[in-house]
Scaffold this motif. Structure first.
Motif, PDB file in Angstrom:
ATOM      1  N   THR A 101       0.840  -1.202   0.000  1.00 51.15           N
ATOM      2  CA  THR A 101       0.000   0.000   0.000  1.00 51.15           C
ATOM      3  C   THR A 101       0.874   1.250   0.000  1.00 51.15           C
ATOM      4  OG1 THR A 101      -1.839   1.093   1.110  1.00 51.15           O
ATOM      5  CG2 THR A 101      -0.186   0.082   2.527  1.00 51.15           C
ATOM      6  N   ARG A 102       0.254   2.344  -0.442  1.00 49.06           N
ATOM      7  CA  ARG A 102       0.924   3.654  -0.416  1.00 49.06           C
ATOM      8  C   ARG A 102      -0.090   4.685   0.064  1.00 49.06           C
ATOM      9  NH1 ARG A 102       3.477   7.100  -5.348  1.00 49.06           N
ATOM     10  NH2 ARG A 102       4.574   8.588  -4.029  1.00 49.06           N
ATOM     11  N   THR A 104       0.362   7.432   1.805  1.00 47.23           N
ATOM     12  CA  THR A 104       0.820   8.830   1.762  1.00 47.23           C
ATOM     13  C   THR A 104       1.727   8.997   0.546  1.00 47.23           C
ATOM     14  OG1 THR A 104       2.810   8.400   3.070  1.00 47.23           O
ATOM     15  CG2 THR A 104       0.784   8.918   4.291  1.00 47.23           C
ATOM     16  N   THR A 105       2.387  10.129   0.472  1.00 41.63           N
ATOM     17  CA  THR A 105       3.314  10.370  -0.641  1.00 41.63           C
ATOM     18  C   THR A 105       4.632   9.627  -0.438  1.00 41.63           C
ATOM     19  OG1 THR A 105       4.096  12.382   0.455  1.00 41.63           O
ATOM     20  CG2 THR A 105       2.347  12.634  -1.203  1.00 41.63           C
ATOM     21  N   ALA A 107       7.130   6.278   0.121  1.00 40.61           N
ATOM     22  CA  ALA A 107       7.267   5.061  -0.699  1.00 40.61           C
ATOM     23  C   ALA A 107       6.235   4.010  -0.275  1.00 40.61           C
ATOM     24  CB  ALA A 107       8.679   4.500  -0.550  1.00 40.61           C
ATOM     25  N   ALA A 108       5.906   3.144  -1.209  1.00 38.21           N
ATOM     26  CA  ALA A 108       4.967   2.051  -0.936  1.00 38.21           C
ATOM     27  C   ALA A 108       5.585   1.085   0.071  1.00 38.21           C
ATOM     28  CB  ALA A 108       4.634   1.328  -2.223  1.00 38.21           C
ATOM     29  N   THR A 109       4.747   0.585   0.986  1.00 38.64           N
ATOM     30  CA  THR A 109       5.222  -0.342   2.022  1.00 38.64           C
ATOM     31  C   THR A 109       4.386  -1.622   2.013  1.00 38.64           C
ATOM     32  OG1 THR A 109       3.785   0.677   3.670  1.00 38.64           O
ATOM     33  CG2 THR A 109       6.047   1.498   3.558  1.00 38.64           C
ATOM     34  N   THR A 132       9.805  -0.907   3.110  1.00 35.18           N
ATOM     35  CA  THR A 132       9.522  -0.361   1.792  1.00 35.18           C
ATOM     36  C   THR A 132       9.446  -1.513   0.794  1.00 35.18           C
ATOM     37  OG1 THR A 132      10.664   1.703   2.321  1.00 35.18           O
ATOM     38  CG2 THR A 132      10.370   1.193  -0.012  1.00 35.18           C
ATOM     39  N   THR A 140       4.547   1.552 -10.351  1.00 36.78           N
ATOM     40  CA  THR A 140       4.414   2.501  -9.250  1.00 36.78           C
ATOM     41  C   THR A 140       2.978   2.508  -8.743  1.00 36.78           C
ATOM     42  OG1 THR A 140       3.982   4.306 -10.792  1.00 36.78           O
ATOM     43  CG2 THR A 140       6.263   4.015 -10.088  1.00 36.78           C
ATOM     44  N   GLN A 143      -0.709   7.462  -4.725  1.00 39.15           N
ATOM     45  CA  GLN A 143      -1.088   7.661  -3.326  1.00 39.15           C
ATOM     46  C   GLN A 143      -2.506   7.141  -3.123  1.00 39.15           C
ATOM     47  OE1 GLN A 143      -0.610  11.654  -1.900  1.00 39.15           O
ATOM     48  NE2 GLN A 143      -1.666  11.232   0.024  1.00 39.15           N
ATOM     49  N   ASN A 146      -3.451   0.343  -3.580  1.00 40.83           N
ATOM     50  CA  ASN A 146      -3.088  -0.913  -2.933  1.00 40.83           C
ATOM     51  C   ASN A 146      -2.921  -1.956  -4.033  1.00 40.83           C
ATOM     52  OD1 ASN A 146      -4.942  -3.375  -1.097  1.00 40.83           O
ATOM     53  ND2 ASN A 146      -2.822  -2.891  -0.753  1.00 40.83           N
ATOM     54  N   THR A 185      -5.695  -3.651   3.166  1.00 42.00           N
ATOM     55  CA  THR A 185      -4.471  -3.311   3.897  1.00 42.00           C
ATOM     56  C   THR A 185      -4.351  -4.027   5.234  1.00 42.00           C
ATOM     57  OG1 THR A 185      -5.570  -1.371   4.812  1.00 42.00           O
ATOM     58  CG2 THR A 185      -4.261  -1.057   2.797  1.00 42.00           C
TER      59      THR A 185
END
Length: 189
Positions: A101-102, A104-105, A107-109, A132, A140, A143, A146, A185
């Motif tokens: 998921t991402r 926020t701005t 990096a995706a985690t 990350t 990519t 924001q 998922n 998530t």
């Protein structure tokens, strides 16, 4: 050398009665090797197709859900084992399902990750929970997005060792799907 001996040698040279056996002795090992190679090649191709389908269907089934529970994940691992039959995914392979998921701005985690039971040791190429996420080049997440990733690992062992060009090797297939209903998530108990 007498004339009689010379006639016997010439008669032996002209005799073709044993030639079929000689040709069979020369050709049979080659034919057996071709047969074993064809068997292993078709088995290897079938296994790769099944593993690709298991990865795609596992990611797709998770992405279709409007929420996911531990019991549903266990059922998905059972379905993956069944989808790989006659190959023994439970003993010779593993499936890893990961939610990236991402929110926020940043990096995706990796939000969560589950690994099927099995005997081989594998590590997700996506990363560990909370870290990350390692995504393919050009892939990519925007924001708020998922993605569900299903990775399938398999330790391939040829049936006929040594006589074919196939060797023991590790196979890997991965599939990415975006959740269709809600972002997945978290996993419910």
């Amino acid at each position: 050398m007498t004339l009689h001996s010379l006639r016997r040698v010439l008669a032996f040279a002209r005799d073709r009665r044993g030639s079929v056996l000689m040709e069979l002795a020369i050709g049979l090992p080659l034919l057996v090797m071709i047969l074993l190679g064809c068997f292993e090649a078709s088995r290897y191709v079938l296994l790769n197709q099944k593993l690709a389908r298991v990865a795609a269907s596992t990611a797709d089934l998770v992405a279709q859900a409007d929420g996911i529970t531990e019991a549903q994940i266990t059922d998905l691992f059972t379905a993956a084992d069944d989808g790989a039959m006659p190959f023994d995914l439970a003993d010779e392979g593993r499936v890893i399902i990961t939610s990236v998921t991402r929110p926020t701005t940043a990096a995706a985690t990796v939000a969560w990750q589950r690994t099927s039971p099995g005997t081989i040791s594998v590590t997700s190429s996506v990363g560990a929970v909370g870290a990350t996420a390692t995504l393919p080049t050009g892939f990519t997440l925007r924001q708020g997005d998922n993605v569900i990733i299903a990775e399938v690992f398999y330790h391939y062992r040829p049936v006929f060792l040594g006589e074919t060009p196939f060797t023991t090797t590790s196979l890997y297939h991965v599939s990415f799907d975006r959740p269709r209903v809600i972002n997945l998530t978290q996993v419910s108990p």
